[in-house]
Structures are given as C-alpha cells and as structure tokens.
Motif scaffolding. Structure first.
Motif, short mmCIF file in Angstrom:
data_model
loop_
_atom_site.label_atom_id
_atom_site.label_comp_id
_atom_site.label_asym_id
_atom_site.label_seq_id
_atom_site.Cartn_x
_atom_site.Cartn_y
_atom_site.Cartn_z
N PRO A 1 1.05 -1.25 -0.15
CA PRO A 1 0.14 -0.09 -0.07
C PRO A 1 0.69 1.24 -0.02
O PRO A 1 0.43 2.47 -0.18
CB PRO A 1 -0.68 -0.09 1.20
N PRO B 1 -6.50 -1.87 -2.40
CA PRO B 1 -6.10 -3.51 -2.13
C PRO B 1 -7.24 -4.14 -2.87
O PRO B 1 -8.28 -3.61 -3.25
CB PRO B 1 -6.73 -3.47 -0.44
N TYR C 1 -2.36 -5.54 -4.52
CA TYR C 1 -2.83 -4.18 -4.74
C TYR C 1 -2.65 -3.87 -5.91
O TYR C 1 -1.76 -4.28 -6.91
CB TYR C 1 -1.74 -3.14 -3.70
N GLU D 1 -12.05 -0.49 -2.29
CA GLU D 1 -11.36 -1.82 -2.48
C GLU D 1 -11.63 -2.52 -3.72
O GLU D 1 -12.84 -2.28 -4.43
CB GLU D 1 -12.06 -2.89 -1.34
#
Lengths: 556, 328
Positions: free
Chosen positions: A251, A263, A271, A332
């Motif tokens: 990240p 993510p 990622y 996400e």
C-alpha cells in the motif's frame, strides 16, 4: 339571550365528532397497529399470509386507522444526529470535472503548451500549463465549462465555477453560490438514501429529518441500538470503475500524482495502482439485481447505467479493448477484468466470489445508491423497549389520576357547571389525540407531561368563565344574561393568557429539538383544543341544558 | 354544598406586607444567583457532552464496585448514581453512569461504550442490561447551550412585546420582572439540590414562563378593566380589588394544575422527574410572583390612568396623580 345559531352548533358537534373519530384508533393501539403493519407489509412484498389477513380483518377498513406515533422514549429505538461532510462532494466534483478541463485545454495545446493536474488542497483543482502566456485563453476555455447555478436562492446568473489564474497555475473551485446549492442537494440526496436504507430494513415509521445546514436527524423505533442503525446506514457502497495502471506490491509504494493504490479483495491480498479519477461511478447506476452467471453458475450482481453513464462506459471500453479495468467498491478492488469488447448497452455484471446473500446485499446497497458524502455522528441515543413500556405505563397512570382528581375538584367546586367542564375536559383530551393522529405527530414522554399540564390548565378557561358568571349573578340580571356576560367578559383574559402560552410553545417548537419539540407540540395543540372545548363546547352544553330546563335561578 | 377554596368575598390587602414580600423576593433572587455562581448547575450530557449509560441489574448496587470496574478504562470523570423509583420492581436496581466527553473525540466512539458495558458485566453482574445509552458530542452540546439561552431570551422578548401591545408598557415591565424572578428562582433551586439540568429542564423553564405569564395576564386583564371602571380610586386599591376578584380563579387553576403535576411527579417515573419538578415548582413560584412581584413592580412604576386620552408615550406620572377631570 343564550342563542347559538344552528350552523354554529352543528359545526361544534361535528368538529368534536371528527376529532374523536380520529382519536379512537388509539384506544385499540395494538389491533390498529397490526392492521396497518400488515397492509404495509403486503404493499411491500406483494404476498399475503393468513396471519396478515386476520390482522387486517381485525380492524374495519372504513374506520380511521391513523395512530399517534409513539416516540423513541416510549417505544424504544435508536436516535442519531449525523453531520454530512459536504466538502467531500466538492472533491468528487473536481475529480469528475478534470477530464473535461483536460480536453478543453488540449484543444488549445498550441497556446498553453502541456498541461498537468497538480496536487492541491481538497475541493480545489490546480492545473499547471507550460506556457503561462496562454493563461488568458486557458482561463476563458475553463470558464466556458461553468454553468449558471441552478438553485432557488443562489446568485442570479452566477457560474458554478470560480476560475482564477496565477503564474502558470490555473485554480478551479466551486463558486460560493454553487457550494450552497451543492450542500442543499447533498443533504437531500443523503436523506433520501438514508431513508431507503432504513426502509429496506423494514422498520416502522422512521423519522428522518434535515436539521440546519448540514445535519440529519434519524430516529428509528424498534431497532436494537444506535450502533446497529449506524451500521445499517453508514455502509457507503460507493461503486466506481477505474483504469488500471499496474499492480503494486504494497500500500505504500510510490505512485505518480493522481494515482491511487487500492487493495484487492479478490485474491485476499495484492494491490492495484489505479487512475484516481473514475471512468464511471455508481451515481450513474439505475438498477442493480443479484443473479447467477450463465456459464459458471456463481453468484453475481448485474447493473445498468443511465444514458450518460452508459455513454462514458461505452466510449471508454471501446477505446481500451485489451486493457484491464478495476471495479472498485468502497475503496477496495472487487475485480479487475480485461475489457474484451466495448460494452455499449450500459449493462454489466460484477463477479467476485460472492455468496448468494453477499450478492443480494450488494445489489440492495448499489440500488440504494451511495451516500454522496460521509457522515459523522454527533449524537446517538439508544432507548430500550422495556424502559419505554415502563414510561408509557407510568405516564398513563399519572394522567388518569390527574384527570380523576381534576374532575372531582371541578365538580365539587362548581356542581353541574363542573360536570359540563369535566365533559369538555374529556373531549379535550380526545381531541388532542385526534389532532396528534391526524397530523402524524410523535408523542414523547415530555409530550405526555404536556398533556397532563394541559389537563391542569384547560380548566383555567372554564374557571375564569364560571367565576365571572358568579360575579355577574351578584348584579342579578337573570341567569341567562349572567352566563352570557360571563363568557363575554372572560374572553379577553382567556385569549391573552392562552396566546402568551402559545407564543412559548411556538418558540419551543422552533428552537427545540427532540424531547423539547415533542412537549411543545402537545402543549400547542392542547392550548388550541382546550380553548375550543372550554369556550364552545361547555357553552353549547350549557345552552342545551338551559333550553330544556329554563331555570329561574342557577348556582355556579 | 360547593367546595370553596376562598370565601366568596375577600378583601385581602396584598400590599400590606409589600416591603416584606418584595424584600423576600429580592433576597431569594440574590440568594439564587449566589448559589448558581458558587455551586453551579448539575449539567446533563445535553450541555456538557459525554455519555450516559443506564444499567439495570438484579444485584444490589454498590457504587464502589461500579467504580472499581470502570477505573482501569481511564475515562476521566465518571459519575455513578443509583436511581430510585417507586415503579421499579423489588429486584430491579438501576444506576446511571455518566462519562465526560472524551478528549479530542469529535464524534461518539462505540468502542468506549462497548468496553464499559463489557467491564460492568464482567465484574458487577453478568446479567446486567443496558436499557439506554445516550451520547452527545461536544460540538452539539455547545450549540445546545446557545439555543437554550436563545429560547429563554426569545420568549421573554416575545412576551414583553405582546403585553406591551395588549396593555401598557408598565404592565409589560412588571410581567417580565416576575418572569425573570421565576426563572432565576428555579435555577437557584436546581443548583441548590443539584438536580440534573438538561434540555428538558429548559423546556420546563419556558413552560414556567408561559404558566406564570398566564397567571399574571389574568390579573392584569382584570386590573385594566377595573382601572376604567374605578377612575377615582387609588391605583393601589384597584390592584388589591383586582387581585381579590381573581383570587379564587388563581387558586383554582394553580390547584388543579398542581394536582396534575404531583400525580406525574410521584408516578411519572424517574426519567421525567426533574422536568416535572421544575414545572411544579414553577407553578408555585409563578402564582406567588403574579400576585406579589408583577403588581408591585407596576405599582412602583405607576401607570397611566386617563385612558380616554391618547398615550403620551408611556407613564402619566406616578400612580394616582392623573385621575382628575373625568366625567364618569
């Protein structure tokens, strides 16, 4: 003498009857509530069960079925005061504006040189151009993108955008008028979405109100806790589609400006590096349904865009066949499929190892739309149902005892006239409940206190009149004249006294919140109905009695 | 036989002890202000921010146990108080736990509430339930204080204007003086007995204002009528007459209202007890003040007696100086 025109009498009797008929369902609260709930449930699901049929039949449909709403303190439930972070929307607006600004400036490449969006504080867009000489035409081109503000209160003819240039940097922000209009829209949209989410959960009679510039008050009876309510409405479900730049190992990897690392939940870890500006966002969704993939049989969620979303989606997929692009839900990456062909119809599907429940839930969330901005909770209250039931019980007992005591006191003091006043008092309480049901007001514990106080004060007008009649009797003009004068002369004191109390009730209503408001509503209604019953109803009763008996003397 | 609270004809001289009653009022107001400043009000979370948790358990309450259970959480100022109410069952023991607003927290944190509930269940009573949890963030509570003060001032202002329009400005000053007297005395009682002062109390204060003005207006209304009727009589005597004429009504109404409120006070449950107490107290003080404060103030300022002439913008001198040349 004591004459009341016929139409006047009819009006008084009719008002009382209508008021009482609206109050009546409240005496059968449980039955009527089940009746209403069953109707609402059938309306929602379209299916009718035998129990529901029985519940509906328990209350005749030709009778009024509106009930006094019981407040949270009487029923139990959760209360939240949320502040909507309206600034979030400014940021989104700037992000969605960037492609337009970029295209507009690209057409002027000869004059402005290369362009590049640089990081700026939230809610601002700053663009650097390599040829500052071209600033005037660049500014003109960006200003072109602004539109007149659409709002009822906003400045006339003002542009939505505030564009300024300094050195080689163009700064764009929303104009003040547009910010105000945006705040308004954001609040309305948030309220609508909160309402839909609360409704999806199937609870009854939630209160969702705007308070002030950026707050929403949410009260849901019958829900276990404020925490549960927060989870229900706080799930953002913001769906966006982003171009994929590449993959990242963690990240914290360095990326260029205007790119983000999110993510992936598909593989549990991993990622993606994405363009920060989405191609299309969930705001353009018109429908979303759970379903199953024809080939693999796994649970999926299908969606459909509105025309502008469909166009943007079609243009992008047509221009980027073979490139991966990411479906992002609440920051996400759900999945990042490779575009195989242009998707022009505006419909698509999301697959991502869903369970059937998971896909259903996601479809509901997507359909309900994303909250336009995040909410912070400033105040939350949970009231248990047992506590509420205790309060109702205690309030009822207190009201009944107060009632009985006042009746005894009045009859002991004024005899037959006291009986008339007592009947008026009973009707008064009935009318209060009738009006409360009719306007759909919420009864709270302080509201019960308001009614009890009104019981005490409602006799005031009658006391004023009766005392006055006693005085007028001393001057011996005959009973009819004394009664007439009593009502006439007491009127100014009654009006003044009640108007001042009404002023207080109004101020309480305007400035108060929650319990204070509930109290002010019953106090205000109580004042209106008690003046009506004390002046008109008792007089009518007196007149009926007087016309039958024609007494030579009266004792008050 | 009729029940009579006061004889048919009364002739009390309400101004006989004017100095004593007015002096007592002034002393009471000063005392209330002093207690308010020295002891302060027991503000609820509405005004301070923070969290109140109500616990319900079958185990006898030992405040020390509660305190010991919450100590490790480091919550700062925690107030634990047992609640008594005749409506509770014998094995029902209710406690309110009040936690101050946590440093730096703009919104409410559910984690803290969960931690408190877990700690209490672990060390006091595993079967403990939490019938209500209320949290108010510091941002809101500040605004609540502002609106509360604004509400009280706005209603005083509105009443001042209304009475001035309907009567004379002297009446309006007298009425508002009586209202301020009532509000301050109520605040004084709340600080003296450390009764919780929250939003509901403000509503109660405003109700007192409404009730007290109700009472005052009825007497003033009679006074205005009598001033026209008895143009030659001294202001003081007309006031006494008006108060005597309305005395039976004043006591009847206060009596019935008090009966209703006492029923609510005893049986209404602990949740609204402070609220109802404030109103009941206000009814007593309000009745007293409309007889002994409002009229005294009007008598002190004096009031225009010649109603046939247009208003000269206010007082026509001290009471009783302008009642010549009338053909009655």
């Amino acid at each position: 003498m004591l004459q009341i025109p016929l139409w006047n009498r009819l009006f008084i009797v009719l008002t009382v009857l209508v008021g009482l008929s609206f109050a009546m369902p409240n005496f059968f609260y449980g039955t009527v509530e089940r009746h209403n709930d069953a109707l609402a449930e059938i309306e929602r699901t379209g299916i009718e069960t035998p129990e529901q049929t029985a519940d509906i039949a328990a209350w005749p449909s030709f009778l009024p079925a509106t009930l006094v709403n019981l407040g949270l303190d009487l029923r139990g439930g959760a209360h939240l005061l949320a502040e909507v972070r309206v600034e979030d929307v400014y940021v989104q607006r700037m992000d969605s504006l960037w492609p337009e600004v970029r295209d507009a400036l690209r057409e002027l490449r000869d004059v402005v040189g290369t362009i590049r969006r640089i990081d700026a504080e939230p809610g601002l867009m700053q663009v650097r151009i390599s040829q500052p000489e071209g600033m005037p035409s660049a500014l003109a081109a960006v200003r072109e993108l602004g539109q007149p503000v659409v709002s009822l209160t906003g400045g006339f003819g003002e542009s939505t955008l505030d564009v300024s240039g300094s050195g080689d940097i163009i700064t764009v922000r929303l104009s003040e008028a547009e910010q105000a209009a945006t705040n308004d829209r954001t609040l309305q949209q948030s309220i609508e979405i909160v309402r839909r989410r609360v409704d999806e959960a199937g609870t009854r009679e939630p209160t969702i109100q705007r308070q002030g510039a950026d707050r929403i008050l949410i009260q849901v009876p019958g829900i276990g806790s404020a925490q549960e309510l927060k989870e229900l409405i706080g799930t953002t479900a913001r769906l966006t589609f982003h171009p994929v730049v590449g993959r990242a190992s963690g990240p914290d990897e360095d990326v260029e400006s205007r790119q983000i690392i999110l993510p992936s939940i598909e593989e549990g870890e991993g990622y993606y590096i994405l363009e920060e500006t989405p191609v299309v966002s969930g705001d353009d969704l018109v429908d979303s349904q759970p379903g199953f993939d024809q080939q693999t049989g796994e649970a999926i969620v299908t969606f459909r865009f509105n025309p502008s979303g469909a166009r943007a989606f079609g243009d992008y997929t047509a221009a980027n066949i073979g490139a991966p692009f990411a479906i992002v839900l609440d920051n996400e990456v759900i999945s990042a499929p490779v575009i195989r062909s242009a998707i022009t119809g505006g419909a698509g599907q999301i697959s991502g190892n869903f369970t059937v429940e998971g896909s259903t839930e996601l479809a509901i969330l997507l359909r309900a739309g994303a909250l336009p901005a995040e909410m912070t909770f400033l105040e939350e209250r949970t009231i248990g149902p047992e506590l509420g039931a205790d309060s109702v019980q205690a309030g009822q007992t207190a009201a009944l005892i107060a009632f009985a005591a006042v009746l005894i006191f009045m009859i002991a003091s004024y005899g037959l006239f006291g009986v008339f006043a007592s009947i008026a008092l009973v009707l008064n309480v009935g009318l209060i409940f009738g009006v409360l049901s009719l306007i759909g007001a919420t009864l709270t514990l302080p509201g019960i206190a308001g009614i009890v106080l009104t019981i005490g004060m409602a006799v005031d007008a009658n006391v004023l009149v009766f005392e006055r009649i006693r005085e007028e009797l001393k001057t011996a003009k005959g009973p009819a004249r004394a009664i007439e004068l009593g009502y006439e002369r007491a009127l100014s004191a009654i009006i003044d006294a009640n108007i001042t109390t009404f002023i207080i009730a109004t101020i309480l209503f305007v400035l108060g919140s929650g319990p204070v408001r509930g109290f002010s509503v019953t106090l205000g209604i109580g004042i209106a109905t008690s003046v009506f019953t004390a002046i008109y109803v008792t007089r009518l009763l007196l007149v009926f009695w007087f016309e039958r008996r024609r007494p030579k003397t009266i004792e008050v | 036989m009729r029940l009579r609270l006061v004889p048919q004809e009364t002739n009390f001289d309400f101004f006989k002890y004017a100095r004593a009653t007015f002096g007592a009022s002034v002393v009471a107001v000063i005392a209330s202000l002093a207690i308010w400043l020295l002891v302060g009000l027991n503000f609820g979370i509405d005004f301070l921010g923070g969290t109140t948790i109500r616990t319900d358990s079958t185990v006898q309450v030992d405040v020390a146990d509660y305190r010991a259970a919450l100590e490790p959480l480091g919550l700062g100022d925690v107030v634990i108080s047992e609640v008594f109410d005749p409506n509770f069952a014998d094995d029902q023991h209710v406690v309110t736990v009040r936690i101050q607003a946590q440093e730096g927290a703009e919104a409410v944190t559910p984690e803290i509430i969960a931690a408190i509930e877990a700690a209490l269940q672990a060390s006091v009573d595993p079967a403990m339930t939490f019938p209500s949890v209320e949290s108010v963030g510091p941002k809101v509570s500040g605004e609540l204080i502002q609106t509360a003060i604004l509400a009280v001032l706005a209603s005083l202002g509105a009443i001042l204007v209304y009475i001035w329009l309907r009567f004379e400005w002297q009446f309006s000053v007298g009425a508002v003086a009586a209202l301020i007297h009532d509000v301050i005395l109520t605040i004084g009682v709340f600080s003296l007995f450390q009764i919780r002062f929250d939003l509901a109390t403000i509503a109660a204060l405003l109700t007192i204002v409404g009730y007290s003005i109700n009472d005052t207006v009825v007497i003033f209304d009679r006074l205005r009528e009598n001033l026209i009727k008895y143009k030659q009589t001294a202001l003081r005597d007309v006031m006494n007459l008006s108060a005597n004429e309305t005395l039976s009504r004043t006591l009847m109404t206060s009596g019935t209202t008090l009966i209703a409120l006492i029923a609510l006070l005893v049986l209404g449950g602990d949740v609204i007890r402070g609220f109802v107490f404030a109103i009941a107290w206000g009814v007593i003080v309000g009745t007293y003040s409309s007889i002994y404060v409002a009229k005294n103030v009007v008598l002190m300022i004096g009031v225009k007696r010649d109603w046939s002439k247009p208003s000269d913008g206010g007082a026509g001198g001290p009471g009783g100086t302008q009642f010549a040349n009338i053909d009655a």
